[in-house]
Design a protein around this motif. Structure first.
Motif, PDB file in Angstrom:
ATOM      1  N   LEU A   1      55.886  56.533 -25.216  1.00  0.00           N
ATOM      2  CA  LEU A   1      55.788  57.395 -26.392  1.00  0.00           C
ATOM      3  C   LEU A   1      54.326  57.658 -26.761  1.00  0.00           C
ATOM      4  O   LEU A   1      54.018  58.682 -27.366  1.00  0.00           O
ATOM      5  CB  LEU A   1      56.538  56.785 -27.574  1.00  0.00           C
ATOM      6  N   VAL A   2      53.429  56.753 -26.396  1.00  0.00           N
ATOM      7  CA  VAL A   2      51.997  56.984 -26.621  1.00  0.00           C
ATOM      8  C   VAL A   2      51.560  58.220 -25.845  1.00  0.00           C
ATOM      9  O   VAL A   2      50.838  59.082 -26.370  1.00  0.00           O
ATOM     10  CB  VAL A   2      51.151  55.754 -26.202  1.00  0.00           C
ATOM     11  N   PHE A   3      51.999  58.319 -24.613  1.00  0.00           N
ATOM     12  CA  PHE A   3      51.666  59.471 -23.782  1.00  0.00           C
ATOM     13  C   PHE A   3      52.256  60.743 -24.387  1.00  0.00           C
ATOM     14  O   PHE A   3      51.590  61.783 -24.447  1.00  0.00           O
ATOM     15  CB  PHE A   3      52.187  59.254 -22.354  1.00  0.00           C
ATOM     16  N   LEU A   4      53.496  60.657 -24.852  1.00  0.00           N
ATOM     17  CA  LEU A   4      54.135  61.812 -25.479  1.00  0.00           C
ATOM     18  C   LEU A   4      53.372  62.237 -26.738  1.00  0.00           C
ATOM     19  O   LEU A   4      53.140  63.431 -26.961  1.00  0.00           O
ATOM     20  CB  LEU A   4      55.599  61.500 -25.810  1.00  0.00           C
ATOM     21  N   ALA A   5      52.967  61.273 -27.553  1.00  0.00           N
ATOM     22  CA  ALA A   5      52.186  61.585 -28.762  1.00  0.00           C
ATOM     23  C   ALA A   5      50.867  62.255 -28.397  1.00  0.00           C
ATOM     24  O   ALA A   5      50.432  63.200 -29.064  1.00  0.00           O
ATOM     25  CB  ALA A   5      51.941  60.311 -29.575  1.00  0.00           C
TER      26      ALA A   5
ATOM     27  N   GLU B   1      53.535  65.970 -37.794  1.00  0.00           N
ATOM     28  CA  GLU B   1      54.609  65.076 -38.234  1.00  0.00           C
ATOM     29  C   GLU B   1      55.276  64.355 -37.064  1.00  0.00           C
ATOM     30  O   GLU B   1      55.649  63.189 -37.178  1.00  0.00           O
ATOM     31  CB  GLU B   1      55.646  65.858 -39.033  1.00  0.00           C
ATOM     32  N   THR B   2      55.405  65.042 -35.950  1.00  0.00           N
ATOM     33  CA  THR B   2      56.001  64.418 -34.767  1.00  0.00           C
ATOM     34  C   THR B   2      55.109  63.294 -34.255  1.00  0.00           C
ATOM     35  O   THR B   2      55.587  62.199 -33.942  1.00  0.00           O
ATOM     36  CB  THR B   2      56.235  65.462 -33.660  1.00  0.00           C
ATOM     37  N   THR B   3      53.813  63.559 -34.186  1.00  0.00           N
ATOM     38  CA  THR B   3      52.869  62.538 -33.720  1.00  0.00           C
ATOM     39  C   THR B   3      52.861  61.341 -34.665  1.00  0.00           C
ATOM     40  O   THR B   3      52.862  60.192 -34.217  1.00  0.00           O
ATOM     41  CB  THR B   3      51.458  63.135 -33.596  1.00  0.00           C
ATOM     42  N   THR B   4      52.878  61.601 -35.949  1.00  0.00           N
ATOM     43  CA  THR B   4      52.894  60.512 -36.926  1.00  0.00           C
ATOM     44  C   THR B   4      54.146  59.654 -36.755  1.00  0.00           C
ATOM     45  O   THR B   4      54.073  58.419 -36.767  1.00  0.00           O
ATOM     46  CB  THR B   4      52.821  61.072 -38.360  1.00  0.00           C
ATOM     47  N   PHE B   5      55.299  60.291 -36.572  1.00  0.00           N
ATOM     48  CA  PHE B   5      56.546  59.549 -36.360  1.00  0.00           C
ATOM     49  C   PHE B   5      56.472  58.715 -35.083  1.00  0.00           C
ATOM     50  O   PHE B   5      56.856  57.537 -35.075  1.00  0.00           O
ATOM     51  CB  PHE B   5      57.743  60.501 -36.300  1.00  0.00           C
ATOM     52  N   LEU B   6      55.999  59.307 -34.004  1.00  0.00           N
ATOM     53  CA  LEU B   6      55.932  58.581 -32.730  1.00  0.00           C
ATOM     54  C   LEU B   6      55.010  57.364 -32.840  1.00  0.00           C
ATOM     55  O   LEU B   6      55.372  56.261 -32.412  1.00  0.00           O
ATOM     56  CB  LEU B   6      55.461  59.506 -31.605  1.00  0.00           C
TER      57      LEU B   6
ATOM     58  N   ALA C   1      62.827  59.515 -42.922  1.00  0.00           N
ATOM     59  CA  ALA C   1      64.012  58.650 -42.903  1.00  0.00           C
ATOM     60  C   ALA C   1      64.107  57.907 -41.580  1.00  0.00           C
ATOM     61  O   ALA C   1      64.386  56.704 -41.550  1.00  0.00           O
ATOM     62  CB  ALA C   1      65.273  59.483 -43.140  1.00  0.00           C
ATOM     63  N   PHE C   2      63.879  58.607 -40.486  1.00  0.00           N
ATOM     64  CA  PHE C   2      63.945  57.964 -39.167  1.00  0.00           C
ATOM     65  C   PHE C   2      62.882  56.877 -39.035  1.00  0.00           C
ATOM     66  O   PHE C   2      63.134  55.820 -38.447  1.00  0.00           O
ATOM     67  CB  PHE C   2      63.789  58.989 -38.044  1.00  0.00           C
ATOM     68  N   THR C   3      61.691  57.115 -39.570  1.00  0.00           N
ATOM     69  CA  THR C   3      60.622  56.117 -39.512  1.00  0.00           C
ATOM     70  C   THR C   3      61.042  54.850 -40.247  1.00  0.00           C
ATOM     71  O   THR C   3      60.864  53.738 -39.744  1.00  0.00           O
ATOM     72  CB  THR C   3      59.324  56.680 -40.127  1.00  0.00           C
TER      73      THR C   3
END
Length: 186
Positions: free
Chosen positions: A40-44, A67-72, A157-159
């Motif tokens: 997930l680090v690579f994805l972020a 927001e996606t990067t923050t969640f990851l 919420a997911f976080t």
């Protein structure tokens, strides 16, 4: 942890944490999952690079990248706790433990693990309240907390759910270790 002899890579001979593969099946599963989650680090990073290119090259910033990067990254950080326990890479101050007899060391390890469970239960309660409030309206109806941004995803919420899961896993790890220490007491 014992001090290492000085080398060119470690001139002061600083003790390295012991990263012993666990005989505990739970820890082995967590280690394998942790290695997968590390991607997930690579994805972020890819999401961040995409945002930079879109913003500064094409003058077309995204609504979702930040927001996606923050969640990851938050998820990776939260799930790093169970992984650190599973690989024995957490912070340990062993000055007292190393000076005790094996029997006293085992009892102190059990006490330390019990404190870990109490800590997980206390912080787990707070995480439960946050996760519940992020997944339920004040009337008790199911709804997911959103970010309030233009994209408005339910990532907050997911976080909070991921944090609760990570704390629950750590509590279970501590309980399993208490059982192992109890069986090994001398």
């Amino acid at each position: 942890m014992k001090a290492n002899p000085p080398t060119s890579e470690n001139p002061l001979g600083v003790a390295e944490p012991e990263s012993v593969p666990s005989n505990n099946p739970l820890d082995r599963v967590i280690q394998r999952m942790g290695q997968a989650i590390a991607w997930l680090v690579f994805l972020a990073m890819l999401v961040s690079v995409y945002e930079v290119i879109m913003r500064y090259v094409f003058n077309a910033p995204t609504d979702w990248a930040h927001e996606t990067t923050t969640f990851l990254v938050a998820s990776i950080f939260a799930l790093g706790g169970p992984y650190a326990l599973a690989t024995n890479r957490h912070i340990q101050i062993r000055i007292l433990l190393d000076r005790l007899s094996p029997r006293k060391r085992n009892w102190l390890e059990i006490f330390n693990l019990l404190l870990g469970v109490v800590f997980c239960l206390a912080i787990g309660y707070a995480a439960w309240v946050l996760a519940f409030n992020a997944t339920h309206s004040p009337t008790g109806a199911w709804r997911l907390e959103t970010s309030g941004s233009a994209w408005n995803p339910p990532l907050p919420a997911f976080t909070k759910i991921v944090i609760l899961i990570a704390i629950a896993i750590m509590a279970v790890q501590q309980v399993v270790r208490i059982g192992r220490q109890w069986r090994n007491k001398q």
